[in-house]
Design an enzyme around this catalytic site. Structure first.
Site, short mmCIF file in Angstrom:
data_model
loop_
_atom_site.label_atom_id
_atom_site.label_comp_id
_atom_site.label_asym_id
_atom_site.label_seq_id
_atom_site.Cartn_x
_atom_site.Cartn_y
_atom_site.Cartn_z
N GLU A 16 0.84 -1.21 0.00
CA GLU A 16 0.00 0.00 0.00
C GLU A 16 0.87 1.25 0.00
O GLU A 16 2.05 1.20 0.33
CB GLU A 16 -0.94 0.01 1.21
N GLU A 21 4.53 -0.54 1.18
CA GLU A 21 4.71 -0.82 -0.25
C GLU A 21 4.64 -2.31 -0.59
O GLU A 21 4.74 -2.67 -1.75
CB GLU A 21 6.05 -0.27 -0.78
#
Length: 344
Positions: free
Chosen positions: A168, A310
């Site tokens: 994310e 991420e």
């Protein structure tokens, strides 16, 4: 929207077969530690004594958060879209680790406050240009929340592989995740809140107070989906749908850090059996993640002090999944190698 049905992985016959196969390898019992449990888990998920890691993928969901207006982040909101550009250019940590470990990578615009246009490598599923400020009103309407969940499900429906890592990006999303954690676990807000992208102790205390006030404002949002609409991000909601669909497809879910695990909290409220498909890549250095993992009964593979997000931890764990299935499939047995077993 139809919530996917997730079957429990329980199969006593297969579990016994996997135990025999693992224990009969040329090694002392249990000597491969967590890799043995991992091989067993992947076999149970895939319903085979010869599991495989096939075309692992990482999905990175990006969105903005209206609660940033409360001054809860050390970075400005523009960093969300700037980091998406970095992903698309191949220059972020997740790009490096995904390439290194043979993972396909897709970046999903779930709700970034920026117009990217048509871009190679970017999946446009923008529901809205970010959420509303949950310190003032619900982050999402219920229809927005349901649409995001459904988009996540659709994204996973056609993936070719059997391992999916979740990542994310969204300035302010540790605040949303901490709010979800508190509401869905009952753990004290102070134990859910951390520094995020680098807040000072005073900034962490301010973030805590913002969340505590929002808890009172949204006191009626008690269920998983209600809490998600009240506090969550569009990227978190999309991950919930993706997790549910991936488990329905009997994929291995590689759970990354604090924000991804907050999405799992919601998914597990909707379908508790989703937890049986999860491999916890690492324990983040973000305050609260260990408590979240403990609440879910999750044992992380790695503890590297990561707190980047991420999907970096998920990508780094892929070689361990390969090691687990490879020893199970390729390592000699005592009989085949003509090695004497332990004396009784």
């Amino acid at each position: 929207m139809t919530i996917p049905h997730i079957s429990p992985v329980k199969d006593e016959s297969l579990a016994a077969q996997l135990d025999r196969a693992i224990n009969n390898k040329t090694k002392p019992l249990g000597s491969l530690g967590a890799l043995e449990a991992l091989a067993h888990k992947i076999g149970m998920i895939q319903k085979t004594a010869r599991p495989e890691v096939r075309e692992p993928a990482v999905l990175v969901f990006a969105a903005d958060h209206g609660v940033v207006a409360e001054g809860i982040s050390a970075f400005p909101q523009d960093v969300t879209w700037q980091m998406v550009e970095n992903f698309l250019a191949g220059g972020a940590a997740i790009n490096v680790f995904a390439r290194q470990n043979g993972c396909s990578l897709q970046v999903v615009d779930a709700g970034v406050k920026h117009d990217f246009g048509q871009r190679e490598g970017l999946v446009n599923r923008k529901i809205a240009p970010g959420t509303a400020n949950f310190a003032q009103q619900p982050a999402m309407s219920v229809p927005q929340c349901m649409e995001a969940i459904e988009c996540g499900m659709d994204l996973v429906a056609e993936l070719p592989g059997n391992v999916l890592g979740f990542g994310e990006m969204g300035i302010g999303n540790t605040t949303a995740a901490a709010a979800l954690m508190h509401r869905l676990t009952g753990i004290a807000v102070a134990d859910c809140v951390g520094a995020g992208t680098g807040l000072t102790p005073e900034g962490v205390l301010h973030k805590q107070r913002v969340i505590e006030a929002a808890m009172a404002l949204h006191a009626d949002a008690q269920g998983g989906l209600q809490a998600l609409a009240a506090f969550g991000g569009l990227e978190i909601a999309m991950m919930v749908g993706a997790m549910l669909k991936a488990a329905e497809r009997r994929m291995v879910l590689l759970i990354d850090g604090f924000i991804v695990t907050s999405a799992l909290l919601v998914a597990a409220r909707v379908q508790p059996a989703v937890l049986e498909y999860c491999v916890y890549a690492h324990c983040s250095d973000e305050n609260g993640h260990k408590r979240m993992l403990d609440f879910l009964g999750g044992r992380p593979l790695l503890n590297l002090g990561l707190r980047l997000g991420e999907g970096t931890g998920a990508a780094l764990a892929v070689p361990l999944l390969r090691a687990a299935v490879n020893f199970l499939n390729q390592m000699a047995t005592f009989e085949s190698a003509q090695v004497s077993e332990k004396s009784e």
